[in-house]
Design a protein around this motif. Structure first.
Motif, PDB file in Angstrom:
ATOM      1  N   LYS A  67      54.566  61.571  36.414  1.00  0.00           N
ATOM      2  CA  LYS A  67      53.210  62.068  36.196  1.00  0.00           C
ATOM      3  C   LYS A  67      53.090  62.642  34.786  1.00  0.00           C
ATOM      4  N   VAL A  68      51.987  62.293  34.112  1.00  0.00           N
ATOM      5  CA  VAL A  68      51.699  62.822  32.781  1.00  0.00           C
ATOM      6  C   VAL A  68      50.268  63.353  32.778  1.00  0.00           C
ATOM      7  N   ALA A  69      49.939  64.111  31.756  1.00  0.00           N
ATOM      8  CA  ALA A  69      48.599  64.688  31.641  1.00  0.00           C
ATOM      9  C   ALA A  69      47.567  63.604  31.346  1.00  0.00           C
ATOM     10  N   VAL A  70      46.357  63.836  31.773  1.00  0.00           N
ATOM     11  CA  VAL A  70      45.248  62.905  31.507  1.00  0.00           C
ATOM     12  C   VAL A  70      45.070  62.744  30.000  1.00  0.00           C
ATOM     13  N   SER A  71      45.399  63.765  29.235  1.00  0.00           N
ATOM     14  CA  SER A  71      45.253  63.699  27.778  1.00  0.00           C
ATOM     15  C   SER A  71      46.158  62.632  27.149  1.00  0.00           C
ATOM     16  N   GLU A  72      47.128  62.110  27.902  1.00  0.00           N
ATOM     17  CA  GLU A  72      47.990  61.022  27.416  1.00  0.00           C
ATOM     18  C   GLU A  72      47.212  59.708  27.292  1.00  0.00           C
ATOM     19  N   LEU A  73      46.100  59.583  28.017  1.00  0.00           N
ATOM     20  CA  LEU A  73      45.293  58.359  27.941  1.00  0.00           C
ATOM     21  C   LEU A  73      44.574  58.301  26.605  1.00  0.00           C
ATOM     22  N   LYS A  74      44.815  57.252  25.860  1.00  0.00           N
ATOM     23  CA  LYS A  74      44.214  57.061  24.535  1.00  0.00           C
ATOM     24  C   LYS A  74      43.691  55.639  24.414  1.00  0.00           C
ATOM     25  N   THR A  75      42.699  55.473  23.561  1.00  0.00           N
ATOM     26  CA  THR A  75      42.169  54.148  23.276  1.00  0.00           C
ATOM     27  C   THR A  75      43.292  53.241  22.763  1.00  0.00           C
ATOM     28  N   GLY A  76      43.343  52.023  23.293  1.00  0.00           N
ATOM     29  CA  GLY A  76      44.330  51.039  22.860  1.00  0.00           C
ATOM     30  C   GLY A  76      45.540  50.931  23.764  1.00  0.00           C
ATOM     31  N   LEU A  77      45.739  51.904  24.661  1.00  0.00           N
ATOM     32  CA  LEU A  77      46.877  51.826  25.580  1.00  0.00           C
ATOM     33  C   LEU A  77      46.642  50.764  26.642  1.00  0.00           C
ATOM     34  N   HIS A  78      47.707  50.128  27.062  1.00  0.00           N
ATOM     35  CA  HIS A  78      47.637  49.157  28.147  1.00  0.00           C
ATOM     36  C   HIS A  78      47.866  49.905  29.456  1.00  0.00           C
ATOM     37  N   VAL A  79      47.031  49.608  30.444  1.00  0.00           N
ATOM     38  CA  VAL A  79      47.084  50.340  31.707  1.00  0.00           C
ATOM     39  C   VAL A  79      46.894  49.403  32.899  1.00  0.00           C
ATOM     40  N   VAL A  80      47.361  49.886  34.033  1.00  0.00           N
ATOM     41  CA  VAL A  80      47.068  49.275  35.329  1.00  0.00           C
ATOM     42  C   VAL A  80      46.387  50.380  36.126  1.00  0.00           C
ATOM     43  N   VAL A  81      45.169  50.124  36.551  1.00  0.00           N
ATOM     44  CA  VAL A  81      44.382  51.136  37.243  1.00  0.00           C
ATOM     45  C   VAL A  81      44.157  50.704  38.688  1.00  0.00           C
ATOM     46  N   ASP A  82      44.521  51.575  39.608  1.00  0.00           N
ATOM     47  CA  ASP A  82      44.179  51.383  41.014  1.00  0.00           C
ATOM     48  C   ASP A  82      42.958  52.251  41.277  1.00  0.00           C
ATOM     49  N   ALA A  83      41.920  51.625  41.795  1.00  0.00           N
ATOM     50  CA  ALA A  83      40.658  52.328  42.033  1.00  0.00           C
ATOM     51  C   ALA A  83      40.080  51.869  43.362  1.00  0.00           C
ATOM     52  N   HIS A  84      39.101  52.634  43.854  1.00  0.00           N
ATOM     53  CA  HIS A  84      38.405  52.201  45.064  1.00  0.00           C
ATOM     54  C   HIS A  84      36.918  52.464  44.900  1.00  0.00           C
ATOM     55  N   GLY A  85      36.150  51.674  45.623  1.00  0.00           N
ATOM     56  CA  GLY A  85      34.700  51.786  45.563  1.00  0.00           C
ATOM     57  C   GLY A  85      34.054  50.652  46.323  1.00  0.00           C
ATOM     58  N   ASP A  86      32.741  50.643  46.289  1.00  0.00           N
ATOM     59  CA  ASP A  86      31.984  49.604  46.981  1.00  0.00           C
ATOM     60  C   ASP A  86      31.816  48.355  46.123  1.00  0.00           C
ATOM     61  N   ARG A  87      31.750  48.551  44.798  1.00  0.00           N
ATOM     62  CA  ARG A  87      31.522  47.440  43.869  1.00  0.00           C
ATOM     63  C   ARG A  87      32.299  47.694  42.586  1.00  0.00           C
ATOM     64  N   MET A  88      32.470  46.663  41.773  1.00  0.00           N
ATOM     65  CA  MET A  88      33.172  46.795  40.496  1.00  0.00           C
ATOM     66  C   MET A  88      32.460  47.755  39.545  1.00  0.00           C
ATOM     67  N   ASP A  89      31.160  47.932  39.700  1.00  0.00           N
ATOM     68  CA  ASP A  89      30.435  48.832  38.804  1.00  0.00           C
ATOM     69  C   ASP A  89      30.285  50.241  39.383  1.00  0.00           C
ATOM     70  N   ASP A  90      31.051  50.556  40.437  1.00  0.00           N
ATOM     71  CA  ASP A  90      31.006  51.882  41.052  1.00  0.00           C
ATOM     72  C   ASP A  90      32.390  52.233  41.589  1.00  0.00           C
ATOM     73  N   LEU A  91      33.342  52.418  40.656  1.00  0.00           N
ATOM     74  CA  LEU A  91      34.725  52.650  41.055  1.00  0.00           C
ATOM     75  C   LEU A  91      35.188  54.065  40.731  1.00  0.00           C
ATOM     76  N   ASP A  92      36.037  54.600  41.603  1.00  0.00           N
ATOM     77  CA  ASP A  92      36.687  55.892  41.391  1.00  0.00           C
ATOM     78  C   ASP A  92      38.176  55.638  41.173  1.00  0.00           C
ATOM     79  N   VAL A  93      38.723  56.199  40.106  1.00  0.00           N
ATOM     80  CA  VAL A  93      40.128  56.013  39.772  1.00  0.00           C
ATOM     81  C   VAL A  93      41.008  56.793  40.744  1.00  0.00           C
ATOM     82  N   VAL A  94      41.991  56.096  41.307  1.00  0.00           N
ATOM     83  CA  VAL A  94      43.001  56.732  42.144  1.00  0.00           C
ATOM     84  C   VAL A  94      44.226  57.021  41.278  1.00  0.00           C
ATOM     85  N   GLU A  95      44.701  55.988  40.561  1.00  0.00           N
ATOM     86  CA  GLU A  95      45.880  56.147  39.702  1.00  0.00           C
ATOM     87  C   GLU A  95      45.770  55.255  38.481  1.00  0.00           C
TER      88      GLU A  95
END
Length: 107
Positions: A67-95
């Motif tokens: 686990k790292v701080a949210v402040s570690e997220l910077k523009t240009g980083l490559h990420v894999v995001v697991d999210a949930h929601g009803d549609r692609m335009d309404d997602l909540d980040v899980v990890e």
């Protein structure tokens, strides 16, 4: 009277569980294009489309399974995001997992 109250509470719990499970799970793989305290934008590797997702205090950010701080997220980083929601335009980040940049394909 107690049975009717128990039945009512049970009905509410069952309906709530059904509504919560109605959300779909999504995996977004790409590059961070914008990050704020409550929002993360990621440009998908597969189609170049930018997906905006909501973040909150429960959203987890990791690098190398730690686990790292949210402040570690910077523009240009490559990420894999697991999210949930009803549609692609309404997602909540899980990890959000910060990962190494993908290897470039030889041309």
């Amino acid at each position: 009277m107690i049975r009717s109250k128990v039945a009512a509470v049970l009905a509410v719990v069952l309906v709530s569980a059904a509504l919560l499970s109605a959300h779909e799970n999504y995996r977004i793989i790409g590059t961070v294009t914008k990050v704020t305290a409550d929002k993360l934008d990621v440009k998908q590797t597969k189609d170049g489309k930018t997906i905006s997702m909501f973040m909150d205090k429960a959203s987890k950010v990791t690098r190398d399974k730690k686990k790292v701080a949210v402040s570690e997220l910077k523009t240009g980083l490559h990420v894999v995001v697991d999210a949930h929601g009803d549609r692609m335009d309404d997602l909540d980040v899980v990890e959000v997992r910060i990962v190494p940049a993908p290897a470039k394909k030889p041309s």
